[in-house]
Design an enzyme around this catalytic site. Structure first.
Site, PDB file in Angstrom:
ATOM      1  N   TYR A 104       0.722  -1.269  -0.020  1.00  0.00           N
ATOM      2  CA  TYR A 104       0.197   0.036  -0.120  1.00  0.00           C
ATOM      3  C   TYR A 104       1.073   1.248  -0.010  1.00  0.00           C
ATOM      4  CZ  TYR A 104      -4.192   2.761   1.306  1.00  0.00           C
ATOM      5  OH  TYR A 104      -4.996   3.752   1.228  1.00  0.00           O
TER       6      TYR A 104
ATOM      7  N   SER B 209       1.719  -7.571   1.991  1.00  0.00           N
ATOM      8  CA  SER B 209       0.478  -6.576   2.238  1.00  0.00           C
ATOM      9  C   SER B 209      -0.534  -6.224   1.342  1.00  0.00           C
ATOM     10  CB  SER B 209       0.960  -5.414   2.760  1.00  0.00           C
ATOM     11  OG  SER B 209       0.324  -4.431   3.631  1.00  0.00           O
ATOM     12  N   GLN B 210      -0.629  -5.064   0.696  1.00  0.00           N
ATOM     13  CA  GLN B 210      -1.662  -4.969  -0.288  1.00  0.00           C
ATOM     14  C   GLN B 210      -1.205  -6.066  -1.503  1.00  0.00           C
ATOM     15  OE1 GLN B 210      -3.307  -0.904  -2.238  1.00  0.00           O
ATOM     16  NE2 GLN B 210      -1.098  -1.669  -3.259  1.00  0.00           N
TER      17      GLN B 210
ATOM     18  N   ASP C  85       1.029  -8.190  14.399  1.00  0.00           N
ATOM     19  CA  ASP C  85       0.864  -7.259  13.281  1.00  0.00           C
ATOM     20  C   ASP C  85      -0.370  -6.533  13.614  1.00  0.00           C
ATOM     21  OD1 ASP C  85       0.530  -6.204  10.850  1.00  0.00           O
ATOM     22  OD2 ASP C  85       0.597  -8.031   9.610  1.00  0.00           O
TER      23      ASP C  85
ATOM     24  N   HIS D 291       4.031  -5.848  11.283  1.00  0.00           N
ATOM     25  CA  HIS D 291       3.659  -5.903   9.710  1.00  0.00           C
ATOM     26  C   HIS D 291       5.075  -6.329   8.797  1.00  0.00           C
ATOM     27  CE1 HIS D 291       1.141  -5.519   6.591  1.00  0.00           C
ATOM     28  NE2 HIS D 291       1.620  -4.508   5.865  1.00  0.00           N
TER      29      HIS D 291
END
Length: 322
Positions: free
Chosen positions: A90, A184-185, A270, A299
């Site tokens: 992201y 992640s994204q 996370d 994360h």
């Protein structure tokens, strides 16, 4: 730990449900995109590297709009090579031509997709998001969120599917050995593509975002999920249409339709992508699957060890790279 215990994660199941029309929505979206030729354009970039050749790539994504990417391949190779199509976290874009050299160094053709409308948070991007604006919280999580047809991730996920088509069009790529990967994204993108395609050899999702929205919005106060919370704090009467839109973009539902072998990772501290949301998608994943768990990480997950693990995983699923 910031979420459920390991024993609870082992039995946790998401409450997310697939909305009526989910498959028709995505079949129609991808059919519209397929009306436009993929039209991959390559331009070699002088980087000064001796072992990797790098190309500036443009292909046609959602609505035939141009999406940029980097293609990195081992120098002086003619292929066909196994390929890794990578998606970015992201706020980031495809970055600089000299970044992210692992996959080509390991002998893969590496297509790294730019992220439309992002690429100014931490990593350079150049692809605009060509969509009408509407009231939104800063970021992209609430861009067009009142209708699945206008939601930002309809465009991004379509771009991600088309990136695989772009890779398949390249002479240097072995079409039977293509994997998708991201963190992640980018991991959310990888899961979505795995659920929308049946021709992948493998998928890798590090600490994936965009999974199990009902759980994420209930347990985290961290951004980017908090963009949706901030939006609903102001748009108090729009809870129902927002949650309905999110049903069409949840990694839990995409995972249930996936068949390619997959490697996930989760980090038990996370707060950005709580491990229960990762497990929500992992437990629904329809193909062969395994998960790497990092008890003491946030994360960042396993960092370079996630990539080391993914390299071994992809070699096992895609075969030799040279």
């Amino acid at each position: 730990m910031t979420d459920l215990s390991p024993d609870q994660l082992a039995t946790y199941r998401s409450t997310q449900t697939a909305p009526d029309g989910f498959d028709d929505f995505w079949a129609g979206t991808l059919a519209e995109a397929a009306e436009h030729d993929i039209e991959v354009r390559l331009s070699e970039v002088p980087t000064g590297l001796r072992t990797i050749s790098t190309y500036d790539v443009t292909f046609r994504g959602y609505a035939g709009q141009d999406v940029r990417a980097w293609l990195r391949v081992p120098a002086h190779t003619t292929g066909p090579l196994p390929a890794v199509v990578q998606y970015v976290g992201y706020g980031g874009g495809r970055g600089h031509a000299l970044q992210n050299l692992l996959w080509a160094s390991a002998g893969f053709a590496h297509l790294q997709m730019d992220t439309r409308g992002q690429g100014a948070g931490w990593s350079l991007g150049v692809t605009p998001d060509q969509a009408p604006s509407s009231p939104q919280v800063p970021g992209v999580m609430t861009r067009g969120i009142l209708d699945p047809a206008t939601y930002y991730y309809r465009r991004m996920f379509t771009d991600a599917v088309r990136a695989v088509d772009a890779a398949r069009s390249l002479d240097v790529v072995d079409n039977s050995r293509i994997a998708v990967l991201g963190g992640s994204q980018g991991g959310g993108n990888a899961i979505a593509v795995a659920g929308l395609r049946s021709d992948l050899a493998a998928a890798v999702a590090f600490v994936p975002f965009l999974c199990d929205f009902p759980r994420a919005l209930a347990v985290t106060e961290s951004y980017p999920y908090k963009e949706i919370i901030d939006y609903l704090m102001v748009h108090r009467t729009e809870v129902e249409p927002v949650h309905r839109t999110l049903q069409f973009f949840d990694g839990v539902t995409f995972a249930s339709r996936a068949t390619a072998p997959a490697l996930f990772s989760a980090a038990l501290r996370d707060t950005v992508c709580p491990p229960s949301t990762v497990y929500g998608a992992f437990h629904e994943y329809g193909g062969e699957k395994e998960i790497e768990v990092w008890p003491y990480n946030g994360h960042e997950g396993g960092g370079i060890l996630d990539e080391e693990r993914a390299l071994a995983f992809l070699r096992g699923r895609l075969g030799p790279s040279t």
